[in-house]
Design an enzyme around this catalytic site. Structure first.
Site, PDB file in Angstrom:
ATOM      1  N   GLY A   1       0.825  -1.195   0.000  1.00  0.00           N
ATOM      2  CA  GLY A   1       0.000   0.000   0.000  1.00  0.00           C
ATOM      3  C   GLY A   1       0.863   1.250   0.000  1.00  0.00           C
ATOM      4  N   CYS A   2       0.281   2.343  -0.489  1.00  0.00           N
ATOM      5  CA  CYS A   2       1.033   3.596  -0.606  1.00  0.00           C
ATOM      6  C   CYS A   2       1.438   4.112   0.774  1.00  0.00           C
ATOM      7  CB  CYS A   2       0.224   4.643  -1.364  1.00  0.00           C
ATOM      8  SG  CYS A   2      -1.467   4.880  -0.769  1.00  0.00           S
ATOM      9  N   TYR A   3       0.477   4.200   1.699  1.00  0.00           N
ATOM     10  CA  TYR A   3       0.816   4.640   3.053  1.00  0.00           C
ATOM     11  C   TYR A   3       1.796   3.664   3.697  1.00  0.00           C
ATOM     12  CZ  TYR A   3      -3.178   7.959   3.363  1.00  0.00           C
ATOM     13  OH  TYR A   3      -4.063   8.993   3.215  1.00  0.00           O
ATOM     14  N   ALA A   4       1.585   2.372   3.474  1.00  0.00           N
ATOM     15  CA  ALA A   4       2.427   1.364   4.110  1.00  0.00           C
ATOM     16  C   ALA A   4       3.877   1.509   3.663  1.00  0.00           C
ATOM     17  CB  ALA A   4       1.894  -0.031   3.790  1.00  0.00           C
TER      18      ALA A   4
ATOM     19  N   SER B   1       5.315   4.269   2.694  1.00  0.00           N
ATOM     20  CA  SER B   1       5.833   5.483   3.318  1.00  0.00           C
ATOM     21  C   SER B   1       6.224   5.246   4.775  1.00  0.00           C
ATOM     22  CB  SER B   1       4.742   6.558   3.218  1.00  0.00           C
ATOM     23  OG  SER B   1       5.036   7.680   3.995  1.00  0.00           O
TER      24      SER B   1
END
Lengths: 344, 344, 344, 344
Positions: free
Chosen positions: D147-150, D152
């Site tokens: 995931g994108c947040y993950a 980051s």
């Protein structure tokens, strides 16, 4: 009806204050002063939306006219030199700067890096957050109008700390502010092409609003409170949204904490504790004196998470100053402050 | 493979050019020069997205190294003083400034307000709009890289004027530009809080791109062409969208004019004449060297209306300069220029 | 003191109108109606900034209560069916839609593509641009509140046309609007990621505001006036900036035309003709009922160029409706409308 | 040279992936599939910036063509049903969804609320964060693109956790994402006028990226790690900036931790650990596959504070998928991924 003066009327906070006072129903006369102007200049030169509404002038120097209150919408270091003479002439002083916010001289020296020129002023001042100190503000001669971030964080954490609900050893304030907070001086960091669509943290371990937050929360807690505070720059004009994290001392339902918050602010017209399931946001507060709060509990980890939204130029600066003025001059606390934000 | 230099590599156009040349498949060496730097400085200090991609330095002064081409990404008044010595050393010169765009000395004096220091340079230069002058550019020693607005307007009007379809007595160019066009120097007018959500016209009757547009359109028309040109500031980073209005000399169907435009640009890889029913926009061109055109006819009033979109820093500046370099150095015209914009 | 109703209170224009009327000093009761709501719903559900200011509800249906005026903040086709019964009950009708703007039934049919259900309503209505028709509005039962673009363009061109200063054969209106004008229904075209930093023209030859502009300018001119009108979508929330181009019939100094404009609007509190050298912009009008105008002459080409800025939801919709209500109910024209925009 | 397919090519992540693969030097053929299209449709209909660059079509169904790898740029629930048959035909699978990210079936059930259709797929998958699992990715048949947040958060915290520098009992991730992360389906929450200039938190205690972050950090820690994760919506198109807070287990200088971070990522080309004194920001990473990290220590409180910036559609989705593909197909890890972001 009152006579008031603004020192520093040509800056963003000063002309926001002028905008509010021009339509305030209890203001009889307003004197706008800023040493940055060389001659009398219409205030709408600084705030073009006021054209056609007022011909009020900003002048370079004050005169001997009497007034009920004087606002210092000035940088750090000005009120400490000039406020005394206004006090001596019987005026109430409302200061936007760090000169009056801290009671401890050593803390002031550490965070501001300057020597205070009027320690008695510093001691006498009351921290002008009406939701904490309404009664003392009413009686005070010197009001320290809080920092924009400090207002956002302190309103969000106060009920939990006063009620001893959270462990004060691991408080975190992650704050995001629109760029009007940086004032009107052009700089590479505020150059439109560099900021458009951008976002970043800054002053990660050393923002000057930290000590006033800690001072106020410590008073509420009855012991030292310290917090990590990281400000960020949002690519918008107005508004601060803060996200606060605090470990719960013991397990609590979100409904219980919601009630504590609602009760804490029941008598305070400018704090809206949103119902469970509604999340505060910037648009709802831009242009108004409201601070919105949303209460969350991360049950998995036993943490309280509060989000807080306000307009940095209004509840975070000029609106709060008017609210303080209303208190010291014995007006209704909401006089001149019940405009709705535009939303769109 | 070629050796090239950029004078003025620390400005927005200069470092955009550096970005393009760093990944250009035919460039062997690149020298970045800017007198604004005091010592060798990594180019990613100016364009942080290049960090980790290149360690290329910007240096304050040029050396005696040979090169095939030199770019002047400099303000007006620099190339007229410095280009000659590069020409004499056998390099091709591509100038981003107004020093080389106008052939008529009197027009230059009127619009730029300075005396030209090298009139022969001005006479020798070829106007570097490849869609108009590809063959002459190939042969030229001095290329005048067009203005961003001028590229947008001239590409939009050229086919109609060359085919004598419009009355040249009432041309209007209403242009809207993102703020990267204003360069990297902070100013009150570019201060983020003043520009965010704002929009206005500026230099309504006196923008310096007017005479180059008129020069090129007059050449195509075979007679004097003049136009009203009003630039506006869009609160975005990149992109120019122009809306052009011209009375049709006689009634024409939009399909007929569409065909003329498609044919005019059939052999030009960087102009996309959009099909009827599709409207050009900024996002489609941001980050790329394309200029998009949409053709409309207002049948009610007998007017041709063209909309034109490009990225002011690429097709309006650095990308066009690379396109010109490709031509003068006999590379493929699209070398290093076929990146798609991001869209999102 | 007056009693008023809003039909269509849940849309952007309707809840902007609610926002203005809630703080209007002459309104005694306000009924908010929208058939989109299923049950009584607080107006701040639609306009969150009103929370804490009002608990006024939006209800699905009207009741039999009397009122002095009723606003139709509804799409085309509603007022033509419902306004009659309100008129018959003695209420003044102020309609935001195209149902009442055009006097010529054929023009209405052509541009709106629907058959009018109440031609007498259409004939009786007065075009509600107070700067043109203040006296007739005062006497009228049915007011057609003008389109947002139409207000912007008509105010900008009226003085020049009434004074026969321009050739009406080549008028051009290049207009740029913030996206609140598109209403509150989500669509791919209004999806944030597609609009952020974007800009484009739309409806280049067929926007429905054209015929009302032409109707009003033709009346002033005493003969048919037609214009090219190209709207564009600005990536901001509020505001329309229009740039108008008109050939001067004979040479005129800008000072002379400036005087004509200043005189034309001298008695109109909501049009600010800016002094020479000042350029109107969106921020100065966002949040207020002002329309700002800047006057330019392109001496080289003998053209008048006017720029015009207003807030599409206020002077372009709800504010103008309040101004019209003030006139029909014999209040002061500026009652409830002198708020300054925020600027920042 | 490789043959690849994209399932879900019409969504934002899918067409970002198409954009990257079209210019990838090792791709021989690309098949774009999306069941949302009814017939073969040029990919530039979805990503207009690709017009003139490629005529690649998106088709509704896959065919029997062989391929080396297949990407599932699809919502949760698709890969679990369809991936198996591609594996059986010998293709490597790179999945963008939550179907393959979690190893623990119970955790998957809890957070995703659906029953997994192919538990063996879930078990076999390797978490595709190359900076953690480069060698295992190279060998794997099924890659779970994070995931994108993950991405980051995990890149920001990994070095500290692997080196046992922080107390894992009080981790906080405050994340801010541009709106392209929400996909291309219009909704009230993504309607431009409601988002412009707005900012708020959402899914404060229940975002689906939490369990994958906790899974990966727990593996590094060798024990359970849990964190508070609060995502926020930034009014920009691209980019995630995360601010991470973690108590230091014992006092450490910032220089020491900086060294640990630099060393951790020394062999990883897409993580840039910025030097002390430089703060990561969105513009530096928009358009590129880089993740930038800045390391801070709040000495007063003994906390590590890391800021992390990446482009959610590139390093947070499509770029990372290409990086994973490069590894599984034994290409150079950086092939096709070294474009610089635009910065402006």
């Amino acid at each position: 009806m009152a006579h008031v003066k603004i020192i520093g009327a040509a800056g963003y906070a000063g002309n926001e204050l002028a905008r509010l006072l021009i339509s305030h129903p209890r203001i009889e006369s307003l004197r706008l002063i800023d040493k940055q102007v060389e001659e009398a200049t219409s205030v709408w030169k600084f705030r073009p939306s006021l054209r056609g509404i007022t011909d009020q002038q900003v002048v370079p120097d004050d005169d001997d006219s009497a007034a009920d209150a004087v606002f210092f919408a000035t940088p750090d270091g000005v009120a400490m030199r000039l406020a005394r003479k206004y006090l001596e002439r019987g005026m109430r002083v409302i200061d936007f700067s760090g000169d009056t916010r801290l009671r401890d001289p050593e803390t002031h020296r550490t965070w501001y890096g300057i020597e205070h020129q009027d320690p008695a002023l510093q001691q006498e001042a009351v921290y002008g957050l009406p939701e904490l100190h309404r009664d003392r503000i009413r009686e005070s001669r010197v009001i320290a109008n809080p920092g924009c971030y400090a207002t956002s964080v302190t309103l969000a954490l106060s009920p939990a700390i006063r009620n001893n609900m959270v462990d004060t050893g691991m408080l975190i304030a992650d704050c995001k502010s629109g760029l009007s907070g940086a004032g009107n001086h052009p700089s590479p960091a505020m150059h439109f092409p560099e900021r458009f669509g951008n976002f970043n943290a800054y002053k990660i371990t050393g923002h000057k609003h930290v000590p006033e937050i800690e001072q106020e929360l410590s008073l509420l807690h009855g012991g030292e409170v310290r917090l990590s505070f990281v400000p960020h720059l949002l690519p918008v004009g107005r508004g601060i949204l803060s996200t606060l994290y605090a470990p719960l001392r013991e397990s609590r339902s979100v409904e219980e904490i919601q009630s504590v918050y609602e009760e804490a602010y029941a008598s305070h017209p400018f704090v809206r504790v949103l119902p469970q399931g509604e999340e505060c946001n910037l648009k709802s507060v831009q242009g108004s004196n409201f601070c919105d709060l949303s209460v969350h509990v991360d049950d998995r980890l036993g943490r309280l998470i509060i989000t807080s939204a306000l307009d940095n130029l209004i509840k975070g600066a000029a609106g709060q100053a008017v609210q303080n003025m209303n208190l010291v001059l014995d007006f209704d606390e909401t006089d001149g402050l019940m405009q709705a934000g535009l939303w769109l």
